[in-house]
Design an enzyme around this catalytic site. Sequence first.
Site, PDB file in Angstrom:
ATOM      1  N   ARG A 237       0.848  -1.184   0.000  1.00 25.71           N
ATOM      2  CA  ARG A 237       0.000   0.000   0.000  1.00 25.71           C
ATOM      3  C   ARG A 237       0.891   1.244   0.000  1.00 25.71           C
ATOM      4  O   ARG A 237       1.961   1.259   0.633  1.00 25.71           O
ATOM      5  CB  ARG A 237      -0.903   0.044   1.244  1.00 25.71           C
ATOM      6  CG  ARG A 237      -2.137  -0.816   1.133  1.00 25.71           C
ATOM      7  CD  ARG A 237      -3.138  -0.269   0.109  1.00 25.71           C
ATOM      8  NE  ARG A 237      -4.307  -1.113  -0.016  1.00 25.71           N
ATOM      9  CZ  ARG A 237      -4.461  -2.113  -0.901  1.00 25.71           C
ATOM     10  NH1 ARG A 237      -3.493  -2.396  -1.764  1.00 25.71           N
ATOM     11  NH2 ARG A 237      -5.574  -2.808  -0.951  1.00 25.71           N
ATOM     12  N   GLU A 266      -4.032   7.867  -5.176  1.00 25.49           N
ATOM     13  CA  GLU A 266      -4.256   7.211  -6.465  1.00 25.49           C
ATOM     14  C   GLU A 266      -5.543   7.777  -7.073  1.00 25.49           C
ATOM     15  O   GLU A 266      -6.546   7.825  -6.367  1.00 25.49           O
ATOM     16  CB  GLU A 266      -4.374   5.695  -6.283  1.00 25.49           C
ATOM     17  CG  GLU A 266      -3.078   5.096  -5.742  1.00 25.49           C
ATOM     18  CD  GLU A 266      -3.175   3.585  -5.466  1.00 25.49           C
ATOM     19  OE1 GLU A 266      -4.223   2.988  -5.772  1.00 25.49           O
ATOM     20  OE2 GLU A 266      -2.196   3.017  -4.959  1.00 25.49           O
ATOM     21  N   HIS A 285      -1.638   0.591  -9.939  1.00 27.75           N
ATOM     22  CA  HIS A 285      -2.294  -0.348  -9.016  1.00 27.75           C
ATOM     23  C   HIS A 285      -2.925  -1.520  -9.790  1.00 27.75           C
ATOM     24  O   HIS A 285      -4.152  -1.708  -9.760  1.00 27.75           O
ATOM     25  CB  HIS A 285      -3.336   0.378  -8.149  1.00 27.75           C
ATOM     26  CG  HIS A 285      -3.645  -0.347  -6.876  1.00 27.75           C
ATOM     27  ND1 HIS A 285      -3.963   0.287  -5.708  1.00 27.75           N
ATOM     28  CD2 HIS A 285      -3.684  -1.668  -6.599  1.00 27.75           C
ATOM     29  CE1 HIS A 285      -4.206  -0.618  -4.763  1.00 27.75           C
ATOM     30  NE2 HIS A 285      -4.030  -1.823  -5.296  1.00 27.75           N
TER      31      HIS A 285
END
Length: 321
Positions: A237, A266, A285
């Site tokens: 993360r 993000e 991601h």
Amino acid sequence: MEKVVITRKIPQQFVAQLESVAQVEMWDESLVPMPRDQFLEAIQDATACFITLSETIDEEVITAAPHLKIIANMAVGYDNIDINLVNQNGIIATNTPGVLTETTAELGFTLMLTVARRIVEAEKYVQNGEWQSWGPYLFAGKDLNNANVGIYGMGEIGKAFARRLKGFNTNIMYHNRTRHKDDEEALGALYVPFDTLLQQSDFVICTAPLTDDTKDKFNAQAFEKMKKDAIFINIGRGAVVDEQALVHALQNEQIAACGLDVLREEPIDMSHPLLALPNAVIVPHIGSASVMTRNRMIQLCVDNISRVFNQEQPKTPIMSN
Ligand code: 8YV
């Protein structure tokens, strides 16, 4: 009547399964999250919601959704959910462990080799027409063979990563909140203190989830301890890393390069200093993004919701911390 709110567009084959047992309200975009105000309105009469990491589940959501029985998170990480709050309110939360382990480890491995062999820089060089001749050190990178690889976070994804390393003739170290003595021999991985992992690794791979313990773990002090030619990879993360400290470490040659699948914010702000660094490779991601794995993640969310509607135990409940 049950009602499910789905915050991203997912394939009809999955929606149909839910439609056979519930009314379904699905947001019609797959790349843009459902706006927060629309989400808050949609969940007022919902008994289930199917969410992604883009939705933060907090007091406001719980208050807005008095009939909610289950929140199915399409991710293994659940730092977007206040689990204690959810469980205190008698709501079940589920995640998607297991089905994405190998796919996420593969992405981590891809990033590691991509950064080690400077593939992104080299490809841009060819595309830009800069390739004049062969050069003795043209895009000379770093070997994985014989390297010390340190894995921070030895959960299922960390273990899958270690299994892949075995074929590459590396020395594997790991650091984790709890030691996994039983797995060490099979994985060929040595448990070391965090500082030793930083000091001795040629490659540092972070697979850790975001918790109070892991937040900002890779800070200025951590990067200072790393080898000057170390490569840092993050598939856990974003907030496990202090990004300002990472930028400083890359700019000042405290470490050689990084590969990131996850960021604090993000999508990344296009003015982020990481984007100006040739030795930072960033992907959006996509750790679990194979078609098969995304299908499995969605199916698991659907199964969890269906089971709760049937008053059965969900397959993958998240327990309170
Ligand atoms: C997901 C992830 O792609 O599962 C996780 O925790 O980070 C990824 O697999 C992403 O979170 C989608 O919600």
